[in-house]
Design a protein around this motif. Structure first.
Motif, short mmCIF file in Angstrom:
data_model
loop_
_atom_site.label_atom_id
_atom_site.label_comp_id
_atom_site.label_asym_id
_atom_site.label_seq_id
_atom_site.Cartn_x
_atom_site.Cartn_y
_atom_site.Cartn_z
N VAL A 90 0.84 -1.21 0.00
CA VAL A 90 0.00 0.00 0.00
C VAL A 90 0.87 1.25 0.00
O VAL A 90 0.58 2.24 -0.72
N HIS A 91 1.95 1.22 0.77
CA HIS A 91 2.85 2.39 0.82
C HIS A 91 3.46 2.65 -0.55
O HIS A 91 3.53 3.83 -1.00
N GLN A 92 3.85 1.61 -1.28
CA GLN A 92 4.44 1.80 -2.60
C GLN A 92 3.39 2.26 -3.60
O GLN A 92 3.65 3.11 -4.45
N LEU A 93 2.17 1.71 -3.48
CA LEU A 93 1.10 2.15 -4.38
C LEU A 93 0.76 3.63 -4.13
O LEU A 93 0.47 4.39 -5.08
N VAL A 187 -5.65 0.50 -3.80
CA VAL A 187 -5.31 0.78 -2.39
C VAL A 187 -6.46 0.41 -1.47
O VAL A 187 -6.28 -0.17 -0.38
N SER A 188 -7.68 0.70 -1.91
CA SER A 188 -8.85 0.37 -1.08
C SER A 188 -8.99 -1.15 -0.93
O SER A 188 -9.30 -1.65 0.16
N LYS A 220 -3.33 7.16 7.30
CA LYS A 220 -2.18 7.33 6.42
C LYS A 220 -2.64 7.46 4.96
O LYS A 220 -2.08 8.24 4.17
N GLU A 221 -3.68 6.66 4.58
CA GLU A 221 -4.19 6.74 3.21
C GLU A 221 -4.80 8.11 2.92
O GLU A 221 -4.59 8.71 1.85
#
Length: 837
Positions: A90-93, A187-188, A220-221
């Protein structure tokens, strides 16, 4: 020995079963479906297995629940643990999406496509690597619950769409909302996968742990989306109307998510977040973001793109660290719960197995003890019922002297429980049965002693009667009276045989004995002389065989019973044929009649009695002839079998070699005694002197009847009593028949050469010979009348009384000696005469 009717039930002793018949109730077949017919081992196994199976079932259900819970927590721990790879992806996306948003804004302003593609290429490679790590980490969870596998598949599909939309970024052929929408969906989906782990029911702490790191990931998102919007506006150099609305909404959602995190997070996690939010890099990014907020009456400030990117990147890294810490706490808590549940499950399973093993061990020990006690009791009961008690009864039934002491073995089960009490009770029953049997043996012994006493008293009287009849026959000259005396003589001889049968019934040997071998023909003739209808006995052929002396008396008795049976149960106008032949070292005697015969069932039962002598009881008294024959045959070792003949019955006797002997010269060619010749002459039975036992025999008339032409006469004279046949050898050698009273007749001087053929004057109307006076005298030249009558001296009455008194005292002493208790001979032994018992 009765024939023609079925024997009474119970005439044959059947108290003894087969030795290896272990059925206690042989009349009913054991059914496996009837509970009471189950073996004790089966019942004990059922009592052991049924509770064990029930316990195993309940323990299995409980263990299954524990194992299921352990498996669920183990899967939960794995799913929570894979959150590290999910948050990394998720962090990379997020970085790729936010950077792509800025590049798209600049490309739409005419930016350099090659520069945009090169700046995104490294971020895309990092994202692909994170997804590869995620796939590798998810392989152990291939058997996880279905909901997690579905969420994982959806996340991968969303990422595949991102991969498909990447080539459209440099040419900017698609709208920014379309491209960024694919990133947002990926991401979701990843965040949904991150929130998928469920620890099951009654696990609120684990649910809160998942909720905490999920809420922080959403914070964070939302911070990442704010960065993307601000970075896109910075690269475009302006804010659109849509950007303003989106930023306002994102900030509101961010504050809501942050509040939810603070509510769910622990105090330590809140403290770490607060400390991180006060960090200079975090504060610098927050202040820079605040410049983009609309001031009162002033427009929004467009932030410098590179400065904002660097500051926001630092803030995202700090949030990433907080997220990793919260996730590590959740992973640690999940692993602790999984390991704790595993330990609890193992303890429960171990406890169940231990309890089951202990219960099985105790049950086996108790069951083995019960089964062993029952097996020992059963073995002792069967041994007593099938071996010891029948042997004791047989032993006591064959006792002829004193009753031996019978020891009853103690109980083999020494326990103090119900089985031990049952064993003691069974031994008590056995002891009572033995006591009753001993008392019955004593009673039988007393009854036998009474029988012996009465039989011997009767024998004394019969012997005296026979002596008197001998005197009367010698002095009588009237044929009619002589015939009546002969009949009375035969009745007395039969009475003596009945007394001897009574002695056999009492288990005592006869007092008449023979000490030298006798010819088998003489034995057969002596047996015929013991019955009433001796005239009907026809002895056709007899082998040159001799019988040992000690067996002559009992063999004569046995043959007399069979001949009596043959004459009584056959028509009076038929003859009973007797043959004797040698078969190797043995001899066979056959007695055939033309009588009523016997049914197959009665014949089989009679042969059973003959092969196995029964005990003396009412049935034995009712059929005394069969009883006497069976016991005499058992004493002598003679095999007696009855066979159905042509219109009658055939009795076949097998004499063993031990009863046969080679006679001395004195037993060969014995002359007929004077008494027998006189008797034959009186009856008109004239036979040539050379007629032997195997000569042409003719049937004789029934006693008391005139001769009939249909019944031929017998060529050989027939004696009155058995001793008349066997006496000659005794008179020459000093042996022969003897009894307690001495010889039946006093020894007389030998006759003076009587004629070979008696001189008669024909027969009267009764068929009896007419005597010629003085025709038998040796000196025919002597005067027909004696010159003087012989002087007869009457005995002194007192002398006769004293002699009889001494004789009676001697008889009493002999009876007392004969009834003295003697030890029981062992089975298979021999008596005084050498006979096998």
């Amino acid at each position: 020995m009765a024939r023609g009717s079925e024997p009474a039930n119970g005439a044959v002793s059947n108290h003894r079963r087969r030795r290896f018949d272990v059925r206690v109730v042989p009349h009913r077949r054991r059914s496996p479906f009837r509970l009471r017919d189950w073996r004790m081992s089966t019942k004990l196994a059922t009592v052991l297995v049924v509770p064990s199976m029930a316990f195993l079932l309940l323990a299995g259900v409980q263990t299954n629940a524990l194992v299921g819970r352990t498996t669920a927590l183990n899967d939960f721990s794995g799913q929570v643990g894979i959150g590290r790879q999910i948050t990394a992806a998720v962090h990379q996306l997020q970085q790729e999406r936010d950077r792509s948003a800025g590049e798209l804004s600049e490309l739409r302003q005419g930016g350099d496509r090659q520069a945009a593609a090169s700046s995104l290429r490294q971020l895309q490679a990092s994202t692909d690597k994170a997804i590869v790590d995620l796939r590798r980490a998810a392989e152990p969870l291939a058997d996880a619950d279905a909901s997690w596998r579905v969420a994982f598949s959806q996340a991968l599909e969303a990422y595949d769409q991102v991969v498909d939309v990447r080539p459209a970024i440099p040419p900017a052929v698609l709208s920014s909302n379309t491209i960024l929408g694919n990133y947002n969906r990926a991401v979701s989906a990843m965040l949904d996968l991150l929130a998928e782990p469920t620890p099951g029911q009654n696990q609120p702490a684990l649910n809160d742990a998942v909720l905490r790191y999920v809420q922080l990931a959403r914070v964070k998102e939302l911070s990442s989306q704010v960065r993307a919007q601000l970075y896109a506006a910075a690269r475009a150099g302006r804010y659109s109307t849509e950007d303003r609305v989106t930023l306002t909404d994102l900030r509101a959602q961010q504050l809501t998510a942050l509040g939810a995190f603070r509510v769910a997070a622990t105090a330590e996690q809140v403290r770490r977040y607060d400390e991180t939010s006060l960090a200079p890099l975090f504060v610098a990014a927050t202040r820079l973001e605040e410049r983009s907020l609309p001031a009162s009456g002033a427009a929004r400030e467009v932030l410098p793109s590179e400065q904002w990117w660097e500051a926001s990147q630092q803030r995202q890294e700090l949030l990433r660290q907080i997220e990793a810490g919260v996730l590590d706490d959740a992973v640690r808590q999940a692993e602790d719960a999984s390991s704790g549940q595993l330990r609890a499950t193992l303890l429960v399973v171990g406890g169940v197995v231990t309890v089951l093993l202990v219960a099985l061990l105790i049950s086996l020990l108790v069951g083995r003890s019960v089964a062993r006690s029952m097996r020992l009791l059963r073995s002792q009961a069967l041994k007593i019922a099938q071996d010891e008690l029948p042997d004791t009864l047989d032993r006591l039934k064959t006792v002829t002297g004193g009753v031996p002491s019978i020891e009853v073995a103690p109980a083999v089960v020494r326990s103090l429980d119900e089985i031990g009490e049952l064993a003691e009770a069974f031994v008590a029953v056995h002891r009572s049965a033995v006591t009753v049997a001993v008392e019955q043996a004593l009673m039988r012994r007393n009854v036998n002693a009474m029988f012996v006493n009465l039989a011997r008293r009767s024998q004394v009287l019969v012997e005296r009667q026979l002596e008197l009849l001998d005197d009367l026959e010698r002095e009588e000259s009237d044929p009619d009276q002589l015939e009546n005396l002969f009949k009375l003589d035969h009745l007395a001889a039969r009475m003596r045989r009945n007394d001897e049968s009574l002695l056999v019934l009492a288990g005592t040997e006869s007092t008449r004995r023979w000490n030298r071998p006798a010819g088998l023909g003489a034995v057969l003739l002596a047996a015929a002389a013991e019955i009433e209808q001796y005239q009907r006995v026809r002895i056709e052929s007899v082998a040159d065989v001799y019988v040992v002396g000690h067996a002559v008396g009992e063999l004569v008795h046995l043959l007399a019973e069979l001949l009596e049976n043959a004459t009584v149960f056959s028509r009076p106008d038929t003859a009973v044929v007797v043959t004797a032949r040698a078969e190797g070292a043995a001899a066979v005697i056959e007695i055939a009649d033309r009588g009523l015969g016997m049914s197959p069932t009665a014949l089989e039962q009679a042969n059973t009695v003959l092969s196995s002598p029964p005990a003396a009881d009412v049935a034995a008294v009712e059929r005394m002839g069969l009883f006497v024959v069976s016991h005499l045959a058992s004493r002598l070792g003679v095999q007696v079998r009855l066979h159905g003949g042509e219109g009658g019955l055939v009795a076949r006797l097998g004499l063993p070699p031990m009863l046969l002997a080679t006679p001395g010269q004195g037993e060969l060619d014995q002359p007929a005694p004077a008494r027998m010749l006189a008797t034959s002459a009186a009856r008109g039975m004239v036979a040539p002197a050379t007629a032997g036992l195997g000569g042409a025999a003719r049937d004789l008339p029934v006693a008391g009847r005139p001769p009939v032409a249909a019944v031929p006469r017998q060529g050989r004279p027939v004696p009155v009593r058995a001793e008349d046949v066997l006496t000659p050898a005794a008179t020459r050698d000093g042996g022969g028949w003897y009894s307690r009273q001495g010889p039946s007749t006093p020894a007389a001087p030998p006759p003076v050469a009587p004629p070979t053929i008696p001189v008669t004057a024909g027969t009267n109307e009764r068929g009896l010979p007419v005597r010629v006076p003085m025709a038998q005298l040796s000196a025919v030249t002597r005067s027909a009348q004696p010159t003087s009558a012989p002087t007869r001296t009457d005995p002194d009455p007192e002398a006769v009384g004293g002699m009889l008194s001494r004789l009676y005292s001697g008889v009493r002493r002999a009876e007392a000696e004969d009834t003295t208790e003697i030890p029981v001979p062992p089975s298979g032994g021999h008596d005084e005469g050498g006979r096998r018992q």
